[in-house]
Each structure stands twice: as C-alpha cells, then as structure tokens.
Scaffold this active site. Sequence first.
Site, PDB file in Angstrom:
ATOM      1  CE  LYS A 107      -3.860  -2.279   2.368  1.00 39.90           C
ATOM      2  NZ  LYS A 107      -4.780  -2.273   3.540  1.00 39.90           N
TER       3      LYS A 107
ATOM      4  CD  GLU B 117      23.038  -5.654   7.889  1.00 39.22           C
ATOM      5  OE1 GLU B 117      23.148  -6.814   8.325  1.00 39.22           O
ATOM      6  OE2 GLU B 117      22.918  -4.652   8.616  1.00 39.22           O
TER       7      GLU B 117
END
Length: 461
Positions: free
Chosen positions: A259, A284
């Site tokens: 969304k 990361e």
Amino acid sequence: MGTKHHQSSASDPITDPKKRRRVEFSKIDPGVQANECIKIYMISSKEQMDNPDSFCFQPVDLDRFFGEDGKIYGYQGLKVNIWISSVSFHVYADVSFQSKSDGGKGITDLKPALQDIFAENLVEKKDNFLLTFSNDCDYVKSTVAKGELLQLKVPSEQQDGARSHVKSECSDAEVFRVVGTMPVGQLYSRLVPLALLLVDGSSPIDITDERWEILIMVQKEDNQLRLLGFAAYYRFYRYPDSFRLRLSQILVLPPYQHKGYGSRLLEVLYNVAICEDAYDLSIEEPLDSFQHMRICIDVQRLLVFSPIEGAVNSVVLRLKQENLLKKSETCYFGPPPSLIEDVRKSLKINKKQFLQCWEVLIYIGLDPVDKQMESFRAIVSGRIRADVLGKDSADAGKRVVDVPTDYDREMSFVMFRSQHGEASVGMDENQPNQEEQLKPIVDERIKMVESIAQKVSPKQK
C-alpha cells in the site's frame, strides 16, 4: 536344573518355510515440515480470534526453527494455530493433534521451539491473551509518547531531491523516531519475532548499542493508533567528523503491505539523512523486491534533481551518435565524478546505488530505446562485469600490474586506478566465456530497468 527342549517335526512352523512367522518393523516417523502444519494469524481484536476470515500470513521460513531438517516429529494430525495481536504483539499458540508417539525420531517439544521465536511475547493461556486486547490497548500510543515525531523539514537547497513520491493514501501516517538503549530495547523486543518470521535471513539487532535507532510508522484506526511498520538503522562513525546511516531491517506489517508504506518509511529515512547531513545512506543486503522499490524512489528523486538532466542528455547524445559495438577501446558512459559527489551530498545516495539508477536514467533518456538497445546493453554489461568479477564500488577501476623492481616479485606490486572507475565498457580477452556467463544476469538487469522505467517515467507510460 533341567531344561525343556523343543522337538522339531516336519509340521513345525519354525522349520517349515511355508509357515514361518513374519516379523514386521514399525515405520520410522517421516515427520512433518513446520511450514505445513503451522498457520499464523494477525488480529486486531479478540473477536477475530475464532473468525475463519482472520488475516493469515505466510512466514518466510518456519523450518529453520525446528532442527536441521525443519521437521516436527511424533505427532499425528498436528495443527498449530498462532495468533499475533497487532495491538500489543502478544502471541498465543493453540496446538492440537490426534495422537502422539515416538516413531523412532523422538517427540518434538513444541514449547521451547515456539519460545525461541516469540520469547516473552508468548502467552500460555488463551484467556490471558484475550485480556491483552483491553489491558494493552494503548501500547502503541505509550510507545509513541517516548519517541520524536519527525516533521521532515528539508533545507531549501535540498528540496528538489526530497519531494514525496509515495501514494497519497500514506499521507495520514505519522513516523516517530525512538532512540536510547532502554526505549529501543523495549520496543524491539516486541517486534523482533515479526522480523524473524517475515524478513529473510534476519537476525536480532544488538539493542545494548545506543547507536541503533528505530522509526515506527503509525496511523489512527478506530480511535486507536495502529503500528503499520518499522525500520531499524545504525549510525556509523565516518572519519573524521561525519556519520553514515545504514538501514538494517525494514518491515511493514502483513495487513498493510503493498500500500506504499514501505516506500514512505524509506523516504522518511532519506529525509533524516538529508536533514542531519549524514554522509550517505546504505542498505544492508537488500532483498530484490526492496531494491526494486529503492531504485524506483531514487530515480524519481534524481529526475527532479537539476544537475542530472544535462549529464544524462550528454551521454544519450553520444550513444545515439556512436556505435559501441564497433569500438575496440574502453569507453566510459557513466556519470561524471563531480555529479556522483553532488548526488551523495544532496540526496545521500551512495555511489553504488547511483550507478544502478544511472542506467535507468539513460534508458529513459534514450526513449525510444530500440535503436540503441545493443549499446545500452554494453553499458549494463560493463557495470555488472565489474561487480561480478570482484570489483566492488571501492575497488572497481583498479588494476595490478608488474613493474621492474629490485624487491621480491612475489611481495611487491603496483596498483593504479583508471580515470573514471567501474562504469566502463570493455572486455577481458583472457576470459572468453565471460559474456556467456554474464548474459543471464545482464538480461535480468535489463528487465528490471525496463520495469522501473515504465513505473517512474511519463515517457514510458
């Protein structure tokens, strides 16, 4: 002491092969995969607990919590239904089975396995779990009270690259920053089971390190604050007087996914980096889906960053005038070093990420791209070759060469860097199979570029 001997005869069932007793061995329990017998639901009220339409989500991998083979042993007809409260993040597990017995592999003790996942969030009794919906109904609100509402006021000279590009339906969501060892630890201890279940390869962060910070996104729903998602990031010191932000975990709760909330969280973190003048922002080990979203956001930011247009137009013009396939020398079609630095300073996009966005920008600029597709492919192949062959963003463009020396040749070398770094087009003649090996990677990358271009550029729609 006498013994009784058995007198054998022709009709003895032991000696008569037609009447020998059959010895059957019990079958070894094959076990059941954890992912096949465990269902996890996320609910926001106690009325939803026994509702078959309650929101059920599929974790990334439950098997890793159940031994080396990910199997549960000793149960017949095993069903484990787990409910997670989106109000307080407490957990209740209902375990049912037809029977249990040791089938040669023991009987899996489910309680410690579930505690390994949910820790203190796990509530043993159903009634106590149901009480958490009333007793802890203000948990998110109390957590927000400990945080800082981010107003996201961007300096005027940086506003071009900090405009919002996410869905308008996310505009009413608020983001708070939680810092400090104690507040971060208390909040993260509730959220870490979700990270373990839903983020592939995730591991808990070290909450005793005060350099960890958490962003939480909330929204008002039914007169309560609902937690939509969170992001955990770390402040790395950068010599001599700066710092870098590294995003370690980002998660939108399953009922709110797809969304635009994940994009909103990433946008907020970029604005934190800009407002606080971090050196840059890195991610990361991003998943492919997240990296796709990240490039979409960054390309949109770059498209409204004024220094970009001229540099892209210059490269596009060269590609339209030159035929890379007929060139034997190495050609550079990457961004100028000064632009790489400007993008890092103003938008906090690091070099490696910018080079991937640069390919999308060139593709958009080449519209229609058909006539220059082979040249564009050569550019993409050149960058990927640098990455795949071990030349990361810090070392790409470097070469080790032999030079005359009075020292031990095995212990000495000279390294030099090419003028423009890794975004070059060329081929190492010592690796004839290179193109064949890189082709699937290049094909996949070009598909990704095309997909992103269609989403972010009016030209491609």
